[in-house]
Scaffold this active site. Structure first.
Site, mmCIF file in Angstrom:
data_model
loop_
_atom_site.group_PDB
_atom_site.id
_atom_site.type_symbol
_atom_site.label_atom_id
_atom_site.label_comp_id
_atom_site.label_asym_id
_atom_site.label_seq_id
_atom_site.Cartn_x
_atom_site.Cartn_y
_atom_site.Cartn_z
ATOM 1 N N GLN A 177 5.010 -3.120 -2.125
ATOM 2 C CA GLN A 177 4.546 -2.521 -0.869
ATOM 3 C C GLN A 177 5.708 -1.843 0.079
ATOM 4 O O GLN A 177 6.670 -2.187 0.382
ATOM 5 C CB GLN A 177 3.956 -2.710 0.609
ATOM 6 N N HIS B 66 -2.992 1.490 1.643
ATOM 7 C CA HIS B 66 -3.216 2.580 0.545
ATOM 8 C C HIS B 66 -3.554 2.036 -0.458
ATOM 9 O O HIS B 66 -2.763 1.187 -1.041
ATOM 10 C CB HIS B 66 -2.149 4.076 0.571
HETATM 11 P P1 5GP Z 1 3.789 1.482 -1.738
HETATM 12 O O1 5GP Z 1 4.969 1.098 -2.866
HETATM 13 O O2 5GP Z 1 3.609 1.533 -0.403
HETATM 14 O O3 5GP Z 1 2.588 0.992 -2.621
HETATM 15 O O4 5GP Z 1 3.514 3.215 -2.515
HETATM 16 C C1 5GP Z 1 4.085 3.801 -1.222
HETATM 17 C C2 5GP Z 1 3.818 5.573 -2.473
HETATM 18 O O5 5GP Z 1 3.790 5.837 -1.708
HETATM 19 C C3 5GP Z 1 4.251 5.527 -3.035
HETATM 20 O O6 5GP Z 1 4.104 5.319 -4.493
HETATM 21 C C4 5GP Z 1 5.634 6.704 -2.718
HETATM 22 O O7 5GP Z 1 5.866 7.455 -4.233
HETATM 23 C C5 5GP Z 1 4.655 7.398 -2.208
HETATM 24 N N1 5GP Z 1 5.157 7.750 -0.723
HETATM 25 C C6 5GP Z 1 6.083 7.897 -0.378
HETATM 26 N N2 5GP Z 1 6.621 8.933 0.750
HETATM 27 C C7 5GP Z 1 5.345 10.052 0.760
HETATM 28 C C8 5GP Z 1 5.221 11.165 1.075
HETATM 29 O O8 5GP Z 1 6.165 11.233 2.054
HETATM 30 N N3 5GP Z 1 4.388 12.377 0.432
HETATM 31 C C9 5GP Z 1 3.429 11.524 -0.585
HETATM 32 N N4 5GP Z 1 2.602 12.450 -1.759
HETATM 33 N N5 5GP Z 1 3.836 9.861 -1.157
HETATM 34 C C10 5GP Z 1 4.795 9.079 -0.858
#
Ligand code: 5GP
Ligand code: ZN
Length: 113
Positions: free
Chosen positions: A93, A99
């Site tokens: 994360q 999300h």
């Molecule tokens: P996590 O790593 O927290 O599970 O997922 C975060 C996700 O958010 C990642 O897949 C990353 O690519 C996406 N992400 C990060 N910053 C942004 C952004 O500014 N816009 C969009 N559309 N996705 C983002």
């Protein structure tokens, strides 16, 4: 939360490729897709992670999954898709506004990395 990236997307301060939305949640394309379809579904209300969820978040969590299903259907992922919630840094994360990742459009191996 004004310093939260995804709250800034919900408020419209930051742009995103929105694919679906309802009263509770917003779905938009991941900026660094890991599959042909990679969409993030977030609640409009800030909640840091699944680990921070409380009884009062039950509806919010349910609505997240229901919008994930709508998104998958809209993307034509009838043959299968994956819904992933990374909880905590050790699980990958990186954005601390809960999300669900909706991934599909290619074979998805199991177990995940
Ligand atoms: P996590 O790593 O927290 O599970 O997922 C975060 C996700 O958010 C990642 O897949 C990353 O690519 C996406 N992400 C990060 N910053 C942004 C952004 O500014 N816009 C969009 N559309 N996705 C983002
Ligand atoms: Zn937030």
């Amino acid at each position: 939360m004004s310093d939260c990236l995804f709250c800034r997307i919900v408020s419209g301060e930051l742009g995103a490729a929105v694919v679906a939305e309802d009263e509770w949640a917003l779905a938009f394309r991941d900026i660094r897709p890991q599959a042909p379809t990679h969409i993030l579904v977030i609640p409009k209300k800030h909640l840091g992670s699944l680990g921070e969820a409380a009884e009062e978040d039950a509806v919010l969590l349910g609505r997240l999954l229901l919008l994930a299903k709508v998104v998958a259907r809209g993307e034509g992922l009838a043959s299968g898709y994956r819904v992933v919630l990374n909880n905590g840094g050790a699980a990958g994360q990186s954005v601390f506004h809960i999300h669900a990742h909706v991934l599909g459009g290619r074979h998805l191996g199991w177990p995940p990395g």
